[in-house]
Design a protein around this motif. Structure first.
Motif, PDB file in Angstrom:
ATOM      1  N   PRO A   1      40.447 125.839  40.809  1.00 12.40           N
ATOM      2  CA  PRO A   1      40.889 126.808  41.819  1.00 12.40           C
ATOM      3  C   PRO A   1      40.944 126.180  43.210  1.00 12.40           C
ATOM      4  CG  PRO A   1      38.610 127.213  41.235  1.00 12.40           C
ATOM      5  CD  PRO A   1      39.115 126.176  40.275  1.00 12.40           C
ATOM      6  N   ASN A   2      41.886 126.640  44.033  1.00 11.30           N
ATOM      7  CA  ASN A   2      42.009 126.116  45.392  1.00 11.30           C
ATOM      8  C   ASN A   2      40.820 126.485  46.258  1.00 11.30           C
ATOM      9  OD1 ASN A   2      45.432 126.695  45.021  1.00 11.30           O
ATOM     10  ND2 ASN A   2      44.604 124.681  45.424  1.00 11.30           N
ATOM     11  N   PHE A   3      40.303 127.708  46.095  1.00 11.26           N
ATOM     12  CA  PHE A   3      39.203 128.165  46.932  1.00 11.26           C
ATOM     13  C   PHE A   3      38.073 128.725  46.084  1.00 11.26           C
ATOM     14  CE2 PHE A   3      42.723 128.405  49.958  1.00 11.26           C
ATOM     15  CZ  PHE A   3      42.155 127.833  51.086  1.00 11.26           C
ATOM     16  N   VAL A   4      36.858 128.342  46.441  1.00 10.04           N
ATOM     17  CA  VAL A   4      35.649 128.958  45.899  1.00 10.04           C
ATOM     18  C   VAL A   4      34.744 129.265  47.085  1.00 10.04           C
ATOM     19  CG1 VAL A   4      33.620 128.698  44.439  1.00 10.04           C
ATOM     20  CG2 VAL A   4      35.793 127.721  43.704  1.00 10.04           C
ATOM     21  N   MET A   5      34.352 130.518  47.220  1.00  6.35           N
ATOM     22  CA  MET A   5      33.503 130.922  48.336  1.00  6.35           C
ATOM     23  C   MET A   5      32.293 131.692  47.818  1.00  6.35           C
ATOM     24  SD  MET A   5      36.354 132.053  51.191  1.00  6.35           S
ATOM     25  CE  MET A   5      37.441 132.861  50.022  1.00  6.35           C
ATOM     26  N   LYS A   6      31.148 131.402  48.394  1.00  5.78           N
ATOM     27  CA  LYS A   6      29.919 132.078  48.013  1.00  5.78           C
ATOM     28  C   LYS A   6      29.104 132.345  49.265  1.00  5.78           C
ATOM     29  CE  LYS A   6      25.863 131.817  44.991  1.00  5.78           C
ATOM     30  NZ  LYS A   6      25.117 131.029  43.978  1.00  5.78           N
ATOM     31  N   GLY A   7      28.466 133.487  49.305  1.00  3.33           N
ATOM     32  CA  GLY A   7      27.623 133.826  50.448  1.00  3.33           C
ATOM     33  C   GLY A   7      26.648 134.916  50.080  1.00  3.33           C
ATOM     34  N   GLY A   8      25.735 135.193  50.986  1.00  4.11           N
ATOM     35  CA  GLY A   8      24.782 136.236  50.690  1.00  4.11           C
ATOM     36  C   GLY A   8      23.653 136.313  51.699  1.00  4.11           C
ATOM     37  N   LEU A   9      22.681 137.111  51.345  1.00  5.58           N
ATOM     38  CA  LEU A   9      21.504 137.343  52.181  1.00  5.58           C
ATOM     39  C   LEU A   9      20.268 137.230  51.307  1.00  5.58           C
ATOM     40  CD1 LEU A   9      20.984 138.103  55.183  1.00  5.58           C
ATOM     41  CD2 LEU A   9      20.813 140.492  54.429  1.00  5.58           C
ATOM     42  N   GLN A  10      19.279 136.504  51.810  1.00  7.52           N
ATOM     43  CA  GLN A  10      18.081 136.235  51.019  1.00  7.52           C
ATOM     44  C   GLN A  10      16.843 136.574  51.845  1.00  7.52           C
ATOM     45  OE1 GLN A  10      16.997 132.041  50.386  1.00  7.52           O
ATOM     46  NE2 GLN A  10      16.725 132.509  48.221  1.00  7.52           N
ATOM     47  N   LEU A  11      15.954 137.364  51.255  1.00  8.94           N
ATOM     48  CA  LEU A  11      14.651 137.665  51.845  1.00  8.94           C
ATOM     49  C   LEU A  11      13.599 137.050  50.940  1.00  8.94           C
ATOM     50  CD1 LEU A  11      12.957 139.230  53.979  1.00  8.94           C
ATOM     51  CD2 LEU A  11      12.908 141.142  52.369  1.00  8.94           C
ATOM     52  N   ARG A  12      12.809 136.126  51.487  1.00  7.12           N
ATOM     53  CA  ARG A  12      11.858 135.447  50.620  1.00  7.12           C
ATOM     54  C   ARG A  12      10.619 135.014  51.383  1.00  7.12           C
ATOM     55  NH1 ARG A  12      14.899 130.077  50.803  1.00  7.12           N
ATOM     56  NH2 ARG A  12      13.336 128.533  51.383  1.00  7.12           N
ATOM     57  N   LYS A  13       9.578 134.832  50.614  1.00  7.61           N
ATOM     58  CA  LYS A  13       8.343 134.230  51.085  1.00  7.61           C
ATOM     59  C   LYS A  13       7.906 133.278  49.992  1.00  7.61           C
ATOM     60  CE  LYS A  13       3.885 135.296  53.199  1.00  7.61           C
ATOM     61  NZ  LYS A  13       2.935 136.359  53.600  1.00  7.61           N
ATOM     62  N   ASP A  14       7.853 131.994  50.315  1.00  8.80           N
ATOM     63  CA  ASP A  14       7.575 130.978  49.306  1.00  8.80           C
ATOM     64  C   ASP A  14       6.286 131.278  48.565  1.00  8.80           C
ATOM     65  OD1 ASP A  14       9.857 129.709  50.111  1.00  8.80           O
ATOM     66  OD2 ASP A  14       8.833 128.195  51.329  1.00  8.80           O
ATOM     67  N   ASN A  15       6.361 131.099  47.226  1.00  9.11           N
ATOM     68  CA  ASN A  15       5.221 131.337  46.328  1.00  9.11           C
ATOM     69  C   ASN A  15       4.756 132.789  46.353  1.00  9.11           C
ATOM     70  OD1 ASN A  15       5.144 128.590  45.561  1.00  9.11           O
ATOM     71  ND2 ASN A  15       3.901 128.103  47.355  1.00  9.11           N
ATOM     72  N   CYS A  16       5.634 133.707  46.764  1.00  7.51           N
ATOM     73  CA  CYS A  16       5.288 135.124  46.787  1.00  7.51           C
ATOM     74  C   CYS A  16       6.409 135.962  46.167  1.00  7.51           C
ATOM     75  CB  CYS A  16       4.993 135.570  48.217  1.00  7.51           C
ATOM     76  SG  CYS A  16       4.381 137.261  48.319  1.00  7.51           S
TER      77      CYS A  16
END
Length: 332
Positions: free
Chosen positions: A230-245
């Motif tokens: 494909p000519n275009f591949v787009m990915k995005g998002g929002l992540q809420l995290r706390k490492d090891n939690c």
């Protein structure tokens, strides 16, 4: 500047009671065949730091595709009578770009790539069920890639002394700017993160040499776009995290139109040669119950998109509609 060299050797031997046609491929014995290849590989990379935690980079490397089972064996014919085993599929890759973390919580990476593929190994139908695998030519992929991410909470975090090290390849942390947090060690410091991220790729792929013909014509597929490019591949998002939690991520991906076979035309069963563009939204997450045990769960294709991205000569494989999963992950 870093250089590297590697020498690969493969020895693939197949004995199959379900491929009697192998007995007709000299000089092998009944139902047996083998491949033996020595492949030298090399690589070179260089980078240069500049400004406030930024770096330019360049890399060049060679690669290859090892022999697969269906390259030399199978229940249908895979090698033409009197022909030898196809040569390995070789590649030459170049990449040039810049990345860095000029501001706390912000990461970017922008690069261009150029990839050359020689001795492409492809299939050619010789009947309703039989096909042969042969080296048909070369192709070229070139394009641009970009990545951006930003942690909205990073400017408000107060890491303990000494400040945590930056991720590999993402700049050098200035420890003089660290702010002490009483009672917390760097090892146990896991700040809350709210990260917006986006990735995009533009791809221009084309056959530059080929022995394959477009069905019903005497024209080769030179100039065609390879399958599943494909000519275009787009990915995005929002992540809420706390490492090891815990980690909760909402993501979306868009894939533009693409062809499902190299001839860029359909067939009697599937007249349409193009796979339509599609977009998918997902919600995934995990939660640590203990240091080694976590719950994983998610809902994929939130909008219940009806689409497909896998097509074979005899049919279409629909992609999953809206679905969910849950489970446990145990790490040691």
């Amino acid at each position: 500047m870093v250089g590297s060299f590697r020498l690969d050797h493969e020895d693939v031997e197949v004995d199959s009671a379900a491929a009697p046609w192998l007995a007709t491929v000299p000089p092998t014995g009944p139902a047996s065949i083998s491949a033996d290849h020595w492949v030298p590989l090399w690589g070179f990379g260089m980078g240069n730091d500049f400004g406030n935690r930024n770096e330019t980079y360049f890399s060049a490397s060679s690669g290859w595709q090892p022999t697969r089972f269906f390259d030399i064996a199978g229940t249908s014919r895979t090698i033409a009578f009197g022909e030898s085993i196809p040569d390995p599929f070789h590649s030459l890759d170049f990449e040039l770009g810049v990345h860095g973390t000029p501001y706390k919580g912000f990461w970017y990476d922008i690069g261009a790539f150029w990839m050359l593929f020689d001795n492409r190994t492809e299939t050619q139908n010789i009947g309703n069920t039989d096909f042969i695998i042969l080296n048909t030519g070369s192709s070229r992929n070139r394009g641009l890639e970009g990545e951006l991410s930003y942690d909205f909470l990073a400017p408000f975090q107060r890491p303990p002394l000494p400040e945590l090290q930056a991720e590999p390849g993402k700049g050098v942390v200035d420890a003089s700017k660290a702010i002490s947090v009483p009672g917390v060690s760097p090892k146990d410091y896991h700040p809350l993160k709210l990260i917006a991220f986006s990735n995009v790729q533009y791809l221009d792929a084309e056959f530059t040499e080929s022995a394959l013909l477009i069905p019903g014509t005497n024209k080769t597929i030179v100039g065609n776009t390879p399958a599943f490019a494909p000519n275009f591949v787009m990915k995005g998002g929002l992540q809420l995290r706390k490492d090891n939690c815990f980690d909760i991520t909402f993501s979306a991906i868009y894939v533009s139109q693409q062809f499902w076979q190299d001839t860029d035309v359909g067939n009697a069963q599937i007249p349409k040669a193009e796979i339509a563009p599609y977009k998918v939204f997902n919600l995934t997450g995990d939660f640590y119950l203990t240091r080694n045990l976590r719950i994983i769960a998610g809902i994929t294709n939130l909008t219940d998109e009806k689409y497909y991205d896998r097509v074979f000569a005899n049919g279409i494989e629909p992609a999953p509609r809206m679905s969910g999963y849950a489970g446990l992950s145990l790490a040691f």
